[in-house]
Scaffold this motif. Structure first.
Motif, mmCIF file in Angstrom:
data_model
loop_
_atom_site.group_PDB
_atom_site.id
_atom_site.type_symbol
_atom_site.label_atom_id
_atom_site.label_comp_id
_atom_site.label_asym_id
_atom_site.label_seq_id
_atom_site.Cartn_x
_atom_site.Cartn_y
_atom_site.Cartn_z
ATOM 1 N N PHE A 1 48.524 -1.628 18.352
ATOM 2 C CA PHE A 1 48.048 -2.877 19.069
ATOM 3 C C PHE A 1 47.635 -3.864 18.211
ATOM 4 O O PHE A 1 47.825 -5.165 18.342
ATOM 5 C CB PHE A 1 46.466 -2.427 19.684
ATOM 6 N N LEU B 1 37.985 0.699 27.833
ATOM 7 C CA LEU B 1 38.707 0.117 26.380
ATOM 8 C C LEU B 1 40.001 0.119 26.453
ATOM 9 O O LEU B 1 40.777 -0.816 25.831
ATOM 10 C CB LEU B 1 38.006 0.865 25.032
ATOM 11 N N MET B 2 40.683 1.544 26.753
ATOM 12 C CA MET B 2 42.243 1.725 26.718
ATOM 13 C C MET B 2 42.582 0.767 27.626
ATOM 14 O O MET B 2 43.880 0.102 27.337
ATOM 15 C CB MET B 2 42.499 3.158 27.205
ATOM 16 N N SER C 1 36.551 -4.179 26.187
ATOM 17 C CA SER C 1 35.692 -3.775 25.039
ATOM 18 C C SER C 1 34.278 -3.829 25.097
ATOM 19 O O SER C 1 33.633 -3.246 24.623
ATOM 20 C CB SER C 1 36.339 -4.863 23.994
ATOM 21 N N HIS D 1 33.222 4.965 20.355
ATOM 22 C CA HIS D 1 34.706 4.394 20.400
ATOM 23 C C HIS D 1 35.708 5.194 20.090
ATOM 24 O O HIS D 1 35.564 5.872 18.995
ATOM 25 C CB HIS D 1 34.415 3.206 19.267
ATOM 26 N N VAL D 2 36.833 5.447 20.681
ATOM 27 C CA VAL D 2 37.905 6.027 20.371
ATOM 28 C C VAL D 2 38.726 5.042 19.354
ATOM 29 O O VAL D 2 38.679 4.016 19.090
ATOM 30 C CB VAL D 2 38.984 6.238 21.611
ATOM 31 N N SER E 1 47.588 -6.298 24.883
ATOM 32 C CA SER E 1 48.897 -6.151 24.274
ATOM 33 C C SER E 1 49.943 -6.641 25.155
ATOM 34 O O SER E 1 50.804 -7.064 24.876
ATOM 35 C CB SER E 1 48.894 -4.565 23.801
ATOM 36 N N PHE F 1 37.923 4.524 28.979
ATOM 37 C CA PHE F 1 38.991 4.481 29.844
ATOM 38 C C PHE F 1 39.297 2.652 29.933
ATOM 39 O O PHE F 1 40.050 2.068 29.786
ATOM 40 C CB PHE F 1 38.995 4.946 31.137
ATOM 41 N N LEU G 1 42.831 -2.938 26.126
ATOM 42 C CA LEU G 1 43.832 -2.901 24.874
ATOM 43 C C LEU G 1 45.211 -3.200 25.482
ATOM 44 O O LEU G 1 46.105 -3.860 25.004
ATOM 45 C CB LEU G 1 43.599 -1.627 24.203
ATOM 46 N N ARG G 2 45.490 -2.182 26.509
ATOM 47 C CA ARG G 2 46.776 -2.215 27.004
ATOM 48 C C ARG G 2 47.055 -3.749 27.788
ATOM 49 O O ARG G 2 48.304 -4.225 27.348
ATOM 50 C CB ARG G 2 46.791 -1.159 28.301
ATOM 51 N N LEU H 1 41.619 3.760 17.778
ATOM 52 C CA LEU H 1 42.602 3.078 18.674
ATOM 53 C C LEU H 1 44.181 2.881 17.745
ATOM 54 O O LEU H 1 44.151 2.909 16.236
ATOM 55 C CB LEU H 1 42.565 1.582 18.500
ATOM 56 N N THR I 1 51.000 -5.341 17.521
ATOM 57 C CA THR I 1 51.669 -6.427 18.363
ATOM 58 C C THR I 1 50.921 -7.578 18.349
ATOM 59 O O THR I 1 51.208 -8.736 18.479
ATOM 60 C CB THR I 1 51.198 -5.807 19.798
ATOM 61 N N ALA I 2 49.501 -7.711 18.058
ATOM 62 C CA ALA I 2 48.499 -8.883 18.107
ATOM 63 C C ALA I 2 49.002 -9.678 16.899
ATOM 64 O O ALA I 2 49.387 -10.728 17.208
ATOM 65 C CB ALA I 2 47.209 -8.659 17.772
ATOM 66 N N GLU J 1 33.811 8.178 33.820
ATOM 67 C CA GLU J 1 34.860 8.817 33.149
ATOM 68 C C GLU J 1 35.411 9.824 34.213
ATOM 69 O O GLU J 1 35.298 11.076 33.807
ATOM 70 C CB GLU J 1 34.718 8.944 31.775
#
Lengths: 137, 380
Positions: A78, B172-173, B164, A71-72, B180, B170, B176-177, A74, A81-82, A61
């Protein structure tokens, strides 16, 4: 007169033959693509050297140590949208058989599908007004 | 159509040629992208990879770089992040490479080759044969384009799983992006072709091409659908300007941050193959597929330009010209997508979603409505 069972089995045979010719090559393609992907994957796994060090195994990172929970949390956008995708994509699939017969359906087909599309549009407008399509915040 | 052993042997040949061809075209596209980047940015570009045979230096204008990269990436160290979900982490690159390779299975890349009466085939009368032909298309299923959408949808899984399962925020983001964005543009993609189905009255790709050969190209009957589908296709490939999922200035490399070289290469190869298949799909639905203008099954018909007699050609010549035409159309569309990369900056994520849901989706619904009304008036 053939019996019902004979007739059905005849239909079965015809269908399975034509299905085999229609979809067999697709499965061949999938199989061959899997072989190619698997070969690349296996070569990548086995050819390289193996020298894992603790630093190397850290999540990358931007070079700084990872902080916070694993885990952040979310954004709920999202999930929205799904959900919207599931709804609208199924509607699209409903349209395909109608579209491929459209020119033989005339005005009746047109009015029916406009009623359907109107309901769909009302749903879209509702989502829009509710803010489900807002991503600015 | 040929049946039995001939069918299966022909299918196997087509499958191997197409899949291997696509993998190599992906590598070629990487070279094209590098050369084009260099040209647009006014620098030399790749030219160092050098093959020495005897006293001869072969550089092939940088073409060897793709091969060198492949070899280098295979011999790089490969390890799994300790926190990753092992199975899903390894499944993701395979899932993102296989569907783009399979999409080509239902796309016709040339007219049917008439195989029965082989003695006549190479003369000019052969197109009258109705049995015993080999279609230049791997499979001709009833469901046609539904197979394409089924396979294209599974491409989302690759990016989402990679993101995932990598145990990296990063990733994960990025995952997701990607998920989506891809599902959003898939809706537009699905709706934009409905207008084309209404005109062609079929969902089978070979019949769409036939309609366009008989009447007019789809880009003239459905211009808006072409633009919508093209935009959605570019967004599906996650390339600039829709590259927020990878956005290297924000989230390192997005969903494939934690992947080692060749597995990262599988994502990149999948993306480049997607460029090829989406160009092929656009060509088939909107640009007349393999048709060369004025070329019929027996040669050129140029009555429009005052040439009274058709210029007759053998069946084989027509097939070869048509297949080359298809390849050229696909190449032009692929180059256009490469060009877009250096023309537009990356969109912000909210702009991407806004474009998909608030502009393209209503436009594609409107396109269905207008197409419906126009067709009703044309048919009386």
């Amino acid at each position: 007169m053939p019996t019902l069972v004979q007739a059905l089995s005849a239909v079965e045979t015809v269908n399975s033959v034509s299905l085999r010719y229609q979809y067999g090559p697709i499965f061949m393609t999938v199989g061959f693509a899997l072989i190619i992907a698997g070969a690349v994957f296996a070569l990548a796994t086995f050819l390289g050297p193996k020298n894992p060090t603790p630093e190397k195994l850290l999540p990358y990172e931007s070079g700084s140590p990872t902080t916070g929970a694993k885990h952040v949390r979310l954004s709920v956008k999202f999930y929205l949208t799904a959900l919207l995708f599931v709804i609208f994509d199924i509607e699209a699939v409903f349209l395909y058989p109608w579209a491929s017969l459209y020119q033989s359906l005339g005005w009746a087909g047109f009015v029916e599908m406009i009623a359907f599309l109107t309901m769909l549009t009302i749903g879209l407008v509702y989502c829009w007004k509710k803010g489900a399509l807002e991503w600015e915040t | 159509m040929e049946t039995g052993a001939t069918f299966w042997i022909a299918s196997a040949v087509k499958v191997i040629a197409i899949v291997l061809g696509l993998v190599n075209l992906g590598a070629l596209l990487l070279w094209v992208e590098r050369r084009q980047s260099a040209m647009i940015q006014d620098r030399m570009g790749p030219n160092r990879a050098n093959l020495q045979i005897g006293g001869l230096n072969i550089r092939a204008a940088g073409l060897l770089h793709s091969a060198a990269d492949g070899i280098k990436m295979l011999w790089k160290e490969d390890f799994t992040p300790p926190g990753a979900d092992k199975f899903l982490y390894h499944l993701a690159p395979v899932i993102s490479l296989v569907p783009p390779l399979c999409l080509f299975a239902v796309i016709p890349f040339g007219p049917s080759v008439y195989w029965a009466n082989r003695a006549q085939v190479f003369g000019s009368e052969a197109w009258n044969t109705t049995t015993g032909f080999i279609p230049l298309q791997i499979a001709m299923p009833d469901s046609g384009i539904l197979v394409v959408f089924a396979l294209a949808s599974s491409g989302v899984l690759g990016a989402a799983l990679a993101g995932s399962s990598s145990d990296n925020k990063f990733s994960l983001m990025g995952g997701l992006r990607a998920a989506s964005q891809m599902v959003s543009y898939e809706v537009t993609m699905g709706f934009s072709v409905v207008g084309a189905f209404m005109v062609y009255q079929t969902v089978r790709l070979e019949q769409m091409v036939q309609w366009q050969v008989d009447h007019a190209w789809g880009i003239f009957t459905q211009p808006l659908a072409f633009l919508l589908f093209f935009t959605a296709a570019v967004a599906e490939t996650k390339r600039v300007p829709f590259d927020a999922p990878e956005g290297e200035s924000e989230i390192v490399a997005g969903y494939f941050t934690e992947y080692q070289p060749m597995k990262m290469g599988m994502f990149a190869l999948g993306e480049l193959v997607e460029v090829m298949t989406s160009s092929a799909l656009l060509t088939t639905i909107f640009l007349g597929g393999w048709q060369f203008p004025f070329l019929k099954l027996d040669g050129f018909h140029l009555e429009m330009f005052g040439v009274a007699k058709p210029i007759l050609m053998s069946h084989l010549t027509v097939v070869v010209i048509s297949a080359i035409t298809f390849a050229l159309k696909v190449a032009i569309l692929a180059l256009l997508q490469m060009q877009i990369r250096w023309t537009l900056p990356r969109f912000r994520y909210d702009q991407i979603m806004k474009l998909g849901w608030r502009i393209l989706l209503p436009l594609s619904l409107g396109n269905i409505l207008v197409t419906g009304i126009v067709l009703l008036f044309i048919n009386g």
